[in-house]
Design an enzyme around this catalytic site. Sequence first.
Site, PDB file in Angstrom:
ATOM      1  N   ARG A   1      -4.210   7.337  -2.476  1.00 28.59           N
ATOM      2  CA  ARG A   1      -2.758   7.559  -1.469  1.00 28.59           C
ATOM      3  C   ARG A   1      -1.647   8.331  -1.649  1.00 28.59           C
ATOM      4  O   ARG A   1      -1.465   9.188  -1.041  1.00 28.59           O
ATOM      5  CB  ARG A   1      -2.293   6.381  -1.313  1.00 28.59           C
ATOM      6  CG  ARG A   1      -1.749   6.475   0.140  1.00 28.59           C
ATOM      7  CD  ARG A   1      -0.944   5.072   0.685  1.00 28.59           C
ATOM      8  NE  ARG A   1       0.031   4.373  -0.456  1.00 28.59           N
ATOM      9  CZ  ARG A   1       0.541   2.972  -0.148  1.00 28.59           C
ATOM     10  NH1 ARG A   1      -0.179   2.362   0.307  1.00 28.59           N
ATOM     11  NH2 ARG A   1       0.591   2.332  -1.562  1.00 28.59           N
TER      12      ARG A   1
ATOM     13  N   LYS B   1       2.860   8.714   2.001  1.00 30.48           N
ATOM     14  CA  LYS B   1       3.969   8.035   1.566  1.00 30.48           C
ATOM     15  C   LYS B   1       5.384   8.505   1.159  1.00 30.48           C
ATOM     16  O   LYS B   1       5.726   9.381  -0.036  1.00 30.48           O
ATOM     17  CB  LYS B   1       3.712   6.771   0.969  1.00 30.48           C
ATOM     18  CG  LYS B   1       4.916   5.435   0.018  1.00 30.48           C
ATOM     19  CD  LYS B   1       3.854   4.590  -0.675  1.00 30.48           C
ATOM     20  CE  LYS B   1       4.816   3.622  -0.976  1.00 30.48           C
ATOM     21  NZ  LYS B   1       4.838   2.584  -0.007  1.00 30.48           N
TER      22      LYS B   1
ATOM     23  N   GLU C   1       5.664   0.356  12.487  1.00 27.87           N
ATOM     24  CA  GLU C   1       6.127  -1.020  11.819  1.00 27.87           C
ATOM     25  C   GLU C   1       6.598  -0.927  11.307  1.00 27.87           C
ATOM     26  O   GLU C   1       8.159  -0.741  12.110  1.00 27.87           O
ATOM     27  CB  GLU C   1       4.421  -0.724  10.653  1.00 27.87           C
ATOM     28  CG  GLU C   1       5.709   0.939   9.776  1.00 27.87           C
ATOM     29  CD  GLU C   1       5.257   1.765   8.408  1.00 27.87           C
ATOM     30  OE1 GLU C   1       3.908   0.810   7.979  1.00 27.87           O
ATOM     31  OE2 GLU C   1       4.783   2.886   8.708  1.00 27.87           O
TER      32      GLU C   1
HETATM   33  C1  LIG Z   1       4.601   1.421   1.029  1.00 31.84           C
HETATM   34  C2  LIG Z   1       4.799   1.429   2.035  1.00 31.84           C
HETATM   35  C3  LIG Z   1       4.027  -0.431   2.890  1.00 31.84           C
HETATM   36  C4  LIG Z   1       3.205  -0.991   2.184  1.00 31.84           C
HETATM   37  O1  LIG Z   1       2.343  -0.576   1.722  1.00 31.84           O
HETATM   38  P1  LIG Z   1       1.635  -0.996   0.689  1.00 31.84           P
HETATM   39  O2  LIG Z   1       0.472  -0.379  -0.138  1.00 31.84           O
HETATM   40  O3  LIG Z   1       0.694  -2.512   1.249  1.00 31.84           O
HETATM   41  O4  LIG Z   1       2.722  -1.317  -0.312  1.00 31.84           O
HETATM   42  C5  LIG Z   1       3.816   0.227   4.404  1.00 31.84           C
HETATM   43  N1  LIG Z   1       4.534   0.934   5.236  1.00 31.84           N
HETATM   44  C6  LIG Z   1       5.096   2.157   4.799  1.00 31.84           C
HETATM   45  C7  LIG Z   1       6.031   2.567   5.660  1.00 31.84           C
HETATM   46  C8  LIG Z   1       5.230   2.343   3.848  1.00 31.84           C
HETATM   47  O5  LIG Z   1       5.864   2.997   2.469  1.00 31.84           O
END
Ligand SMILES: *Cc1c(COP(=O)(O)O)cnc(C)c1O
Length: 339
Positions: free
Chosen positions: A80, A183, A219
């Site tokens: 990722r 991210k 989300e």
């Molecule tokens: C990191 C993140 C998540 C959660 O991802 P995981 O891989 O489960 O830790 C969800 N939403 C956003 C916007 C994120 O940055």
Amino acid sequence: MKNPDWSQLTFGYYPTDYNVRCEYKDGKWGELQLSQDTNINIHMASSCLHYGQEAFEGLKAFRGKDGKIRLFRPEENARRLADSAHGIMMAEFPVEKFLEAVKMVVKANEHFVPPYESGASLYIRPLLIGVGPLVGVKPASEYMFLVFVTPVGPYFKDGFKPTPMAIMRGYDRAAPLGTGTIKVGGNYAASLKPGHIAHEKGYSAVLFLDAKEKKYLDECGPANFFGIKNNTYITPDSPSILPSITNKSLCQIAEDLGMKVERRHIPVEELETFEEAGACGTAAVISPILRVDDLDENKSYVFSKDGKAGPISTKMYETLRGIQYGDVEDKHGWVTIIE
Ligand SMILES: *Cc1c(COP(=O)(O)O)cnc(C)c1O
């Protein structure tokens, strides 16, 4: 540094001994370096500071009953981060090097991995930033990869407890063709203000809607959303949400538990029909949702009448945590033991 009082840990920063760094110069990555310095020295014209050329990851190391240290799906984080790098024109940090850096930083700080009984874990934060002098808007030619760790307490100090969340149409986190699927820090900058307003009003997070039509669930700030009804785990399909590794794992666990899994648009009104709902991510695994208040429509959707998490969310939470700590069989090969 000495060990913290494990029982007093929160989700904050507690200093540890070492971090690991790596520099990208002249088109290539150098060697991984173990450092005791908690500061970084970068040029004031670095692109990460001006134009948000920055991406990060978050994962955890868990100590099992057997004393062994386990990482949960670290190669997913590595991939990722590479996707995030491509998304904002950064040099990709190689997957193998990422895994090596994560193992190196955990081993160097081994005594900060909390004991099994504490329910705490070691949070691992990798980041990738554009550095070097640059004023025009373009990708940097130099990069820095860093990874540090800090022990964090159990997310739910008072047990696994549902919290209320809010829908506020006045704010978007990420645009459909923007950077919501990677991210990067920029997405978080956009979420700080609505997040702050929601906290002031007593909510744990904002449940963002799709930015274009404001019809579908997106989300919950830093965590993905899921709802449960009719023995089905339902999570949004959207071009502006981050593909959570926890969510992906919960989809598999739901299937393993004999549930159906649906990844599709979820209209806001469908909230009415869910038996349980929650947010999921590395920090909390699952944050059950007590109630969603739609602040613009003056409407409330209640998921827990007694203030407790529902039976399916609880079962899924226990299964995932069990795998992470080595108490439940790791059927899918998700765990990496650090030797
Ligand atoms: C990191 C993140 C998540 C959660 O991802 P995981 O891989 O489960 O830790 C969800 N939403 C956003 C916007 C994120 O940055």
